[in-house]
Scaffold this motif. Structure first.
Motif, PDB file in Angstrom:
ATOM      1  N   VAL A  37       9.762  17.793  38.750  1.00 35.11           N
ATOM      2  CA  VAL A  37      10.697  17.394  39.807  1.00 35.11           C
ATOM      3  C   VAL A  37      12.117  17.782  39.395  1.00 35.11           C
ATOM      4  O   VAL A  37      12.916  18.264  40.188  1.00 35.11           O
ATOM      5  N   LEU A  38      12.410  17.573  38.116  1.00 38.10           N
ATOM      6  CA  LEU A  38      13.667  18.017  37.497  1.00 38.10           C
ATOM      7  C   LEU A  38      13.389  17.997  36.001  1.00 38.10           C
ATOM      8  O   LEU A  38      13.092  16.943  35.448  1.00 38.10           O
ATOM      9  N   CYS A  39      13.445  19.159  35.367  1.00 43.03           N
ATOM     10  CA  CYS A  39      13.006  19.191  33.963  1.00 43.03           C
ATOM     11  C   CYS A  39      14.047  18.532  33.053  1.00 43.03           C
ATOM     12  O   CYS A  39      15.214  18.414  33.418  1.00 43.03           O
ATOM     13  N   GLY A  40      13.597  18.105  31.892  1.00 42.29           N
ATOM     14  CA  GLY A  40      14.453  17.369  30.965  1.00 42.29           C
ATOM     15  C   GLY A  40      15.685  18.155  30.550  1.00 42.29           C
ATOM     16  O   GLY A  40      16.784  17.607  30.466  1.00 42.29           O
ATOM     17  N   PRO A  99      14.666   8.000  40.338  1.00 43.78           N
ATOM     18  CA  PRO A  99      14.465   7.376  39.025  1.00 43.78           C
ATOM     19  C   PRO A  99      14.721   8.322  37.860  1.00 43.78           C
ATOM     20  O   PRO A  99      15.185   7.900  36.805  1.00 43.78           O
ATOM     21  N   ILE A 100      14.459   9.620  38.058  1.00 41.60           N
ATOM     22  CA  ILE A 100      14.707  10.587  36.979  1.00 41.60           C
ATOM     23  C   ILE A 100      16.213  10.695  36.715  1.00 41.60           C
ATOM     24  O   ILE A 100      16.670  10.665  35.570  1.00 41.60           O
ATOM     25  N   LEU A 101      16.984  10.795  37.792  1.00 39.14           N
ATOM     26  CA  LEU A 101      18.442  10.871  37.641  1.00 39.14           C
ATOM     27  C   LEU A 101      18.990   9.576  37.045  1.00 39.14           C
ATOM     28  O   LEU A 101      19.905   9.599  36.220  1.00 39.14           O
ATOM     29  N   GLY A 102      18.407   8.450  37.454  1.00 42.82           N
ATOM     30  CA  GLY A 102      18.827   7.159  36.902  1.00 42.82           C
ATOM     31  C   GLY A 102      18.571   7.090  35.401  1.00 42.82           C
ATOM     32  O   GLY A 102      19.412   6.627  34.632  1.00 42.82           O
ATOM     33  N   LEU A 138      16.628   1.993  39.857  1.00 42.18           N
ATOM     34  CA  LEU A 138      15.317   1.737  39.247  1.00 42.18           C
ATOM     35  C   LEU A 138      15.144   2.541  37.954  1.00 42.18           C
ATOM     36  O   LEU A 138      14.616   2.037  36.963  1.00 42.18           O
ATOM     37  N   GLY A 139      15.623   3.779  37.963  1.00 39.23           N
ATOM     38  CA  GLY A 139      15.569   4.607  36.745  1.00 39.23           C
ATOM     39  C   GLY A 139      16.445   4.039  35.641  1.00 39.23           C
ATOM     40  O   GLY A 139      16.031   3.963  34.480  1.00 39.23           O
ATOM     41  N   LEU A 140      17.642   3.600  36.018  1.00 43.05           N
ATOM     42  CA  LEU A 140      18.563   2.979  35.056  1.00 43.05           C
ATOM     43  C   LEU A 140      17.942   1.699  34.491  1.00 43.05           C
ATOM     44  O   LEU A 140      17.945   1.472  33.279  1.00 43.05           O
ATOM     45  N   GLY A 141      17.433   0.881  35.406  1.00 44.98           N
ATOM     46  CA  GLY A 141      16.882  -0.419  35.019  1.00 44.98           C
ATOM     47  C   GLY A 141      15.687  -0.284  34.088  1.00 44.98           C
ATOM     48  O   GLY A 141      15.567  -1.020  33.107  1.00 44.98           O
ATOM     49  N   ARG A 142      14.832   0.694  34.385  1.00 45.96           N
ATOM     50  CA  ARG A 142      13.654   0.914  33.530  1.00 45.96           C
ATOM     51  C   ARG A 142      14.086   1.357  32.139  1.00 45.96           C
ATOM     52  O   ARG A 142      13.578   0.887  31.129  1.00 45.96           O
TER      53      ARG A 142
END
Ligand code: ZN
Ligand code: ZN
Length: 226
Positions: A37-40, A99-102, A138-142
């Motif tokens: 979806v968006l690589c590391g 979530p990935i961006l987060g 949600l990404g930040l929180g996780r």
């Protein structure tokens, strides 16, 4: 991607990516790598710590006029690929980006001492049923192990933000938000996708403070330099 002589490991990785792409047809919007979806690598190249902005006035922080104000902490400038990716997220083309961006945003700073993350709510009149700020939260929180709760909502009589001019956004009032009484006594972080003037976050922060919370920071993916 071109990075020199292909190694056996790289060949295996490319085969796995191709398989993943067959099962789940996506590609990194930056480098085109399949199955991502968006690589590391692209995630970390897009996000960097930006100069904080004042949560009270949107100017550079620390702010002379509001020395005690909490900061807005952006992870990018709203331009180029970042802008394109946020657009994809916002209009629901690639929801998994949120979530990935987060997670990427969380990686820029040490875990803050917060009890809850509150995303800027989706406007009641928004034609989208999807809140990108919540997805980022949600990404930040996780990543940080902090609960995300949608404890704020817009009041019913405010026009959707995308229809407002820059000047009109500065005129939004505190009472444009309704905040649940659950925030009383909590250390709160606010989350949004893009910060333009900072007014929305400032008003939401005021509404949270009026409800008894202590707003410590606002985390945004990207900001529009003023
Ligand atoms: Zn990539
Ligand atoms: Zn200020």
């Amino acid at each position: 991607m071109i990075d020199g002589t292909p190694s056996p490991l790289r060949w295996v990785r490319d085969c796995l990516d191709l398989l993943l792409h067959t099962l789940w047809p996506v590609a990194c919007p930056v480098c085109g790598r399949l199955g991502q979806v968006l690589c590391g690598e692209c995630l970390s190249s897009l996000l960097t710590r930006q100069i904080p902005r004042c949560l009270s006035c949107g100017g550079p922080a620390p702010c002379i006029d509001h020395p005690r104000s909490a900061p807005i902490l952006p992870g990018a400038i709203y331009e180029g690929k970042v802008r394109e990716i946020i657009h994809r997220l916002k209009y629901g083309q690639t929801r998994a980006l949120g979530p990935i961006l987060g997670r990427g945003l969380a990686g820029l700073r040490p875990r803050p001492s917060l009890e809850v993350l509150i995303p800027v709510p989706l406007h009641l009149k928004s034609p989208r049923g999807y809140n990108q700020a919540e997805a980022i939260a949600l990404g930040l929180g996780r990543a940080w192990g902090i609960p995300v709760r949608s404890l704020a909502r817009w009041s019913s009589d405010v026009p959707a933000r995308t229809r407002l001019s820059r000047a009109e956004r500065r005129e939004l009032r505190t009472e444009d938000f309704v905040v649940a009484s659950d925030v009383r006594g909590l250390r709160v972080g606010l989350v949004d996708d893009v910060c333009t003037t900072g007014t929305t976050l400032s008003r939401l922060a005021s509404a949270c403070t009026a409800a008894g919370a202590r707003v410590e920071a606002a985390f945004v993916l990207a900001h529009v330099p003023g």
